[in-house]
Design a protein around this motif. Structure first.
Motif, PDB file in Angstrom:
ATOM      1  N   ALA A 176     -15.231  -4.200   0.424  1.00 12.73           N
ATOM      2  CA  ALA A 176     -16.497  -4.303   1.143  1.00 12.73           C
ATOM      3  C   ALA A 176     -17.697  -4.153   0.221  1.00 12.73           C
ATOM      4  N   SER A 177     -17.537  -3.438  -0.881  1.00 14.58           N
ATOM      5  CA  SER A 177     -18.670  -3.234  -1.785  1.00 14.58           C
ATOM      6  C   SER A 177     -18.667  -4.218  -2.952  1.00 14.58           C
ATOM      7  N   ALA A 178     -17.728  -5.139  -2.991  1.00 12.07           N
ATOM      8  CA  ALA A 178     -17.621  -6.055  -4.126  1.00 12.07           C
ATOM      9  C   ALA A 178     -18.879  -6.902  -4.305  1.00 12.07           C
ATOM     10  N   GLY A 179     -19.500  -7.335  -3.215  1.00 12.37           N
ATOM     11  CA  GLY A 179     -20.725  -8.121  -3.338  1.00 12.37           C
ATOM     12  C   GLY A 179     -21.843  -7.323  -3.963  1.00 12.37           C
ATOM     13  N   SER A 180     -22.007  -6.091  -3.529  1.00 13.83           N
ATOM     14  CA  SER A 180     -23.028  -5.225  -4.107  1.00 13.83           C
ATOM     15  C   SER A 180     -22.704  -4.913  -5.559  1.00 13.83           C
ATOM     16  N   GLU A 181     -21.444  -4.721  -5.857  1.00 14.80           N
ATOM     17  CA  GLU A 181     -21.023  -4.450  -7.228  1.00 14.80           C
ATOM     18  C   GLU A 181     -21.340  -5.642  -8.126  1.00 14.80           C
ATOM     19  N   GLY A 182     -21.096  -6.846  -7.606  1.00 10.28           N
ATOM     20  CA  GLY A 182     -21.420  -8.050  -8.373  1.00 10.28           C
ATOM     21  C   GLY A 182     -22.906  -8.161  -8.635  1.00 10.28           C
ATOM     22  N   LEU A 183     -23.707  -7.836  -7.634  1.00 17.41           N
ATOM     23  CA  LEU A 183     -25.163  -7.862  -7.788  1.00 17.41           C
ATOM     24  C   LEU A 183     -25.597  -6.852  -8.847  1.00 17.41           C
ATOM     25  N   LEU A 184     -25.022  -5.658  -8.803  1.00 21.88           N
ATOM     26  CA  LEU A 184     -25.368  -4.642  -9.798  1.00 21.88           C
ATOM     27  C   LEU A 184     -24.951  -5.077 -11.200  1.00 21.88           C
ATOM     28  N   ALA A 185     -23.790  -5.709 -11.307  1.00 19.24           N
ATOM     29  CA  ALA A 185     -23.304  -6.125 -12.619  1.00 19.24           C
ATOM     30  C   ALA A 185     -24.164  -7.245 -13.205  1.00 19.24           C
ATOM     31  N   ALA A 186     -24.505  -8.239 -12.394  1.00 20.15           N
ATOM     32  CA  ALA A 186     -25.300  -9.367 -12.886  1.00 20.15           C
ATOM     33  C   ALA A 186     -26.771  -9.008 -12.970  1.00 20.15           C
ATOM     34  N   TYR A 233      -9.640   3.192   0.192  1.00 20.55           N
ATOM     35  CA  TYR A 233     -10.097   2.731  -1.119  1.00 20.55           C
ATOM     36  C   TYR A 233     -10.146   1.202  -1.176  1.00 20.55           C
ATOM     37  N   VAL A 234      -9.067   0.556  -0.736  1.00 20.29           N
ATOM     38  CA  VAL A 234      -8.999  -0.909  -0.781  1.00 20.29           C
ATOM     39  C   VAL A 234     -10.121  -1.523   0.061  1.00 20.29           C
ATOM     40  N   VAL A 243      -1.259   7.243   2.189  1.00 22.91           N
ATOM     41  CA  VAL A 243      -1.431   5.825   2.489  1.00 22.91           C
ATOM     42  C   VAL A 243      -2.849   5.551   3.006  1.00 22.91           C
ATOM     43  N   GLY A 244      -3.333   6.385   3.899  1.00 22.02           N
ATOM     44  CA  GLY A 244      -4.672   6.186   4.456  1.00 22.02           C
ATOM     45  C   GLY A 244      -5.758   6.227   3.398  1.00 22.02           C
ATOM     46  N   VAL A 249       0.830  -1.206   0.000  1.00 20.82           N
ATOM     47  CA  VAL A 249       0.000   0.000   0.000  1.00 20.82           C
ATOM     48  C   VAL A 249       0.863   1.253   0.000  1.00 20.82           C
ATOM     49  N   ALA A 250       1.908   1.261   0.813  1.00 16.87           N
ATOM     50  CA  ALA A 250       2.797   2.432   0.882  1.00 16.87           C
ATOM     51  C   ALA A 250       3.511   2.644  -0.447  1.00 16.87           C
ATOM     52  N   GLY A 251       3.929   1.554  -1.077  1.00 15.00           N
ATOM     53  CA  GLY A 251       4.587   1.675  -2.387  1.00 15.00           C
ATOM     54  C   GLY A 251       3.652   2.256  -3.431  1.00 15.00           C
TER      55      GLY A 251
END
Length: 121
Positions: free
Chosen positions: A64-74, A58-59, A52-53, A41-43
């Motif tokens: 944390a939103s990947a599940g919702s993003e997958g639902l929106l995509a499918a 962002y990460v 860094v924060g 992350v620092a690199g």
């Protein structure tokens, strides 16, 4: 503007019981707890000129939103059809029903995968 909450990154190694329904996730948490993510992350933060924060935020938000993003995509209808195929198979409780559900899911995933193929047109 507040910088937000402070979080301490702590490694965790358990324990958890053999019958814990979250055992796979806990094993992953323990495994990844051996890695220092701040080196990467620092690199990245240094390379793109971002604090860094901000990269950590962002990460975490992205993960944390990947599940919702997958639902929106499918789309909800596709996800509901996939769930229904699995639910029916589990209620039937037979290998034949599970194999039929696999066929249904495979066909749906093949349809979703079609645009990713080179000759999809």
């Amino acid at each position: 503007m507040s910088d937000g909450p402070e979080v301490r990154l702590v490694p965790w190694t358990g324990p958890w019981s053999d019958d814990d329904p979250d055992a796979n996730l806990k094993a992953d948490i323990a495994l990844y707890g051996k890695v220092d993510p701040l080196a990467t992350v620092a690199g990245l933060a240094d390379a793109i000129g971002v604090p860094v924060g901000a990269v950590v935020r962002y990460v975490l938000a992205r993960w944390a939103s990947a599940g919702s993003e997958g639902l929106l995509a499918a789309g909800p209808s596709v996800v509901n059809r996939m769930w229904h195929a699995c639910d029916e198979a589990e209620r039937a409780g037979t290998d034949e029903a599970r194999l039929a559900a696999y066929g249904t899911l495979r066909a749906m995933v093949a349809w979703l995968h079609l645009p990713l193929e080179d000759d999809a047109g």
